[in-house]
Design an enzyme around this catalytic site. Sequence first.
Site, PDB file in Angstrom:
ATOM      1  N   SER A  89      58.036  44.846  50.745  1.00  0.00           N
ATOM      2  CA  SER A  89      58.002  45.817  49.655  1.00  0.00           C
ATOM      3  C   SER A  89      57.451  45.117  48.413  1.00  0.00           C
ATOM      4  CB  SER A  89      59.402  46.378  49.408  1.00  0.00           C
ATOM      5  OG  SER A  89      59.374  47.340  48.391  1.00  0.00           O
ATOM      6  N   TYR A  91      50.973  53.410  45.434  1.00  0.00           N
ATOM      7  CA  TYR A  91      51.383  52.107  45.976  1.00  0.00           C
ATOM      8  C   TYR A  91      52.907  51.962  45.889  1.00  0.00           C
ATOM      9  CZ  TYR A  91      51.627  47.003  46.593  1.00  0.00           C
ATOM     10  OH  TYR A  91      51.937  45.743  47.046  1.00  0.00           O
ATOM     11  N   LYS A 109      55.825  51.698  48.879  1.00  0.00           N
ATOM     12  CA  LYS A 109      56.665  50.501  48.977  1.00  0.00           C
ATOM     13  C   LYS A 109      58.154  50.828  48.775  1.00  0.00           C
ATOM     14  CE  LYS A 109      53.636  47.414  50.028  1.00  0.00           C
ATOM     15  NZ  LYS A 109      53.773  46.656  51.289  1.00  0.00           N
TER      16      LYS A 109
END
Length: 368
Positions: free
Chosen positions: A207, A235, A239
Amino acid sequence: MDRYAAAHASRNGPGDARPSALQIVQDEYQHGNNHAAPLSKLTIVMTGATSGIGYETARALYSTGAKLFLTARDAAKSRRAIDRIVSSIPPVEGMRYQDIEVVHMDMDSLSSVRQAAGEVLGRTETINVLINNAGEDRLCYTQTALSPDDDFANTGIAGIPFGHTKDGLERNWGINYVAPFLLTHHLLPRLEASGSPSRRSRIVNLSTTGHRLFPTHLEEDPNFEKTPYEPMSAYATSKLAVIYHANYLDRHFSGRGIRAVSVHPGTIQTPMLDRYDALNSKPVDLPPGYAKELKSTEQGAATTVFAAIESCLEDKGGIYLENCTYGKEAAEDLGPMDGGYAAFAFDEEVEEGLWKDTCRLLGVPESL
Ligand SMILES: NC(=O)c1ccc[n+]([C@@H]2O[C@H](COP(=O)([O-])OP(=O)(O)OC[C@H]3O[C@@H](n4cnc5c(N)ncnc54)[C@H](OP(=O)(O)O)[C@@H]3O)[C@@H](O)[C@H]2O)c1
């Protein structure tokens, strides 16, 4: 768990006292409790070892004598990476290094992921560790501030341009979250069968501290079907989803021989960040502490390797690791260089819903 606290107490940039991935391996051999289940007996599957953190992770894991299956989309690049890994680890008396095997997998395509999973299952009876490391990497420039008073607001933030995978998924969502979810789903029965009382199988999801940035997007529109595209939000959302995925897996599979964790590797000068720098033609006003916080790639792989092999994690899972220890819950006003996970990254209800939605999307069973 606090073996590396002192080394992280002050930061001095790449190559400072913070441990490298190889150091984690050496320490584990020296202090770990691996007699019943030696590291050299492990079979490890990892995505994205051709560059950056994944390359250094593979190098350190190779040095344990474990069997590695590395997935890659570019055969020539993976061959070069393996040659470099093998030639960089010196022979050690009594240690037999096992050949590294490559499995073709382009995470842009779910059929490629299914095929790769089948290939792995056909080539090995045992999978002790799965590391979902690969991440989308084509960067563009955005001027969106993360919050009105964010240090990054005037610097520009890296992200990938809007686009879809072959299956019509927004690229961050598809490559960073859905593809690893599918790979994991296919490998879960083998991970379960490979777990033993002396060593549970492990799943490690990569992550980032950036998961804290856009708390609501995942529930609203993770595939960007209704909202305008924003690279950093995409993004961060992907994550955040991988943390939820690890939490779900650990809750449902810890009683079945599998533990799952998420890792924030740190801020690392990998090709990902190099491309980001190259895209910024104007001088970048980086946040205070950025240069000191930065890790080398060798150091950036340390927490992943820690998560994969450290014996003190044997009974742990559903946790977020950074700097080779537990991450702490972050206060809401922390800046981008401060560590810690968001309180909302642990949410059973959201995790259960996301699991069901993703299984439905992929046409895979919710119960295994
Ligand atoms: N660097 C950081 O500071 C940082 C911070 C937080 C989290 N992370 C996370 O750490 C992980 C590794 O990042 P990195 O910095 O090491 O990145 P990197 O150097 O760009 O490496 C990315 C890896 O993923 C592979 N990959 C990318 N897209 C793929 C696709 N569509 N199909 C198959 N493989 C694909 C790449 O393969 P190719 O070689 O073929 O491109 C490469 O092996 C990522 O999950 C990233 O989000 C990094």
